[in-house]
Design an enzyme around this catalytic site. Structure first.
Site, PDB file in Angstrom:
ATOM      1  N   CYS A 100      99.275 -26.199  27.098  1.00 27.50           N
ATOM      2  CA  CYS A 100      98.439 -25.126  26.561  1.00 27.50           C
ATOM      3  C   CYS A 100      99.184 -23.791  26.720  1.00 27.50           C
ATOM      4  CB  CYS A 100      97.088 -25.142  27.273  1.00 27.50           C
ATOM      5  SG  CYS A 100      95.843 -24.003  26.639  1.00 27.50           S
TER       6      CYS A 100
ATOM      7  N   ASP B 247      94.094 -30.750  17.111  1.00 26.90           N
ATOM      8  CA  ASP B 247      94.009 -29.570  17.977  1.00 26.90           C
ATOM      9  C   ASP B 247      93.671 -28.327  17.154  1.00 26.90           C
ATOM     10  OD1 ASP B 247      94.367 -27.476  19.746  1.00 26.90           O
ATOM     11  OD2 ASP B 247      96.346 -28.119  20.428  1.00 26.90           O
TER      12      ASP B 247
ATOM     13  N   HIS C 197      93.270 -31.030  21.537  1.00 27.27           N
ATOM     14  CA  HIS C 197      93.834 -30.138  22.546  1.00 27.27           C
ATOM     15  C   HIS C 197      93.489 -30.677  23.942  1.00 27.27           C
ATOM     16  CE1 HIS C 197      95.686 -26.405  23.707  1.00 27.27           C
ATOM     17  NE2 HIS C 197      94.663 -26.075  24.468  1.00 27.27           N
TER      18      HIS C 197
END
Length: 247
Positions: free
Chosen positions: A126, A183, A214
């Site tokens: 991330c 995502d 994600h």
């Protein structure tokens, strides 16, 4: 192999930065990995991944990315409130401060007993995937893995717009980027932007895409995908072995 775990701290800009350090239990010289968390810092889903990687023969150093903003040892819960807290801490951190932190951990690894000083890598998830990409700007970093990295395509990272995309050509090592096609934070147009920039930069890189969302490697959330996680980890380990161990 078995691993040993410890928590250490170093001073960066007169702030103590906690580092979760995990390494093979067997004495030897191993590659060192700067290991970045997602916005929730060093909770158990992240430290388990660090432990897993270390077991394959790596010294893994995972810093608290918000050490300037939050008390030492703060683990942010992956809730709506936690998301606000993590994003707010990121918003208050300058890109230059993230870069300074990266240099500090890379320097630690390069001098750490048990680390082969010419075999330094970076990895993150991330926001940490974005930070791992920026860490690759350091010439000591030979290989970086960026797992569903957010903000590279848009410049979103900290206080100001990050220039990561325009600086890719400065990277001397090799990049491995992993995306989830489901995502929403790195949508298809964002992935295309990154791919085009990588091709233009002519740096060594590879990209893998999984039909996953994600944070699909966090084992505490509803988006966790065990199969994609196992496959991604094997790809990551093989990548680091080829670039840092057998190169």
């Amino acid at each position: 192999m078995q691993v040993k775990r410890q928590n250490i701290s170093i001073l960066v800009d007169d702030n103590a930065m906690r580092i979760y350090l995990v390494s093979p239990d067997k004495v030897g010289q191993y590659p060192g990995i700067l290991f970045y968390s997602d916005i929730y810092q060093l909770g158990s889903p992240i430290t388990r991944l660090a432990d897993h990687l270390a077991g394959y023969g790596f010294v893994v150093a995972a810093p608290e990315i918000y050490h300037r903003q939050l008390p030492i040892g703060t683990v942010i819960e992956p809730t709506d409130i936690g998301k606000i807290q993590g994003n707010e801490a990121a918003r208050k951190t300058a890109t230059s401060e993230f870069d300074t932190d990266a240099s500090a951990v890379i320097n630690l690894l390069s001098k750490y007993e048990g680390v082969a000083s010419q075999s330094i890598g970076a990895m993150g998830f991330c926001i940490g995937g974005h930070l791992a990409c920026r860490a690759a700007l350091n010439p000591l970093v030979k290989a970086s893995v960026c797992v569903y990295p957010t903000g590279i395509h848009s410049g979103k990272l900290g206080k100001e717009k990050a220039d990561t995309l325009t600086r890719l050509s400065e990277i001397q090592g090799e990049l491995f980027l992993i995306f989830g096609t489901l995502d929403p934070h790195v949508p298809e147009d964002g992935r295309i932007t990154i791919k085009q920039a990588l091709e233009k930069s002519k740096i060594r890189h590879k990209i893998s895409e999984y039909e996953a969302n994600h944070t699909f490697m966090r084992d505490d959330g509803y988006r966790f995908d065990p199969v994609a996680t196992d496959q991604a980890m094997q790809e990551i380990i093989s990548f680091f072995q080829s670039t840092l161990v057998n190169n």
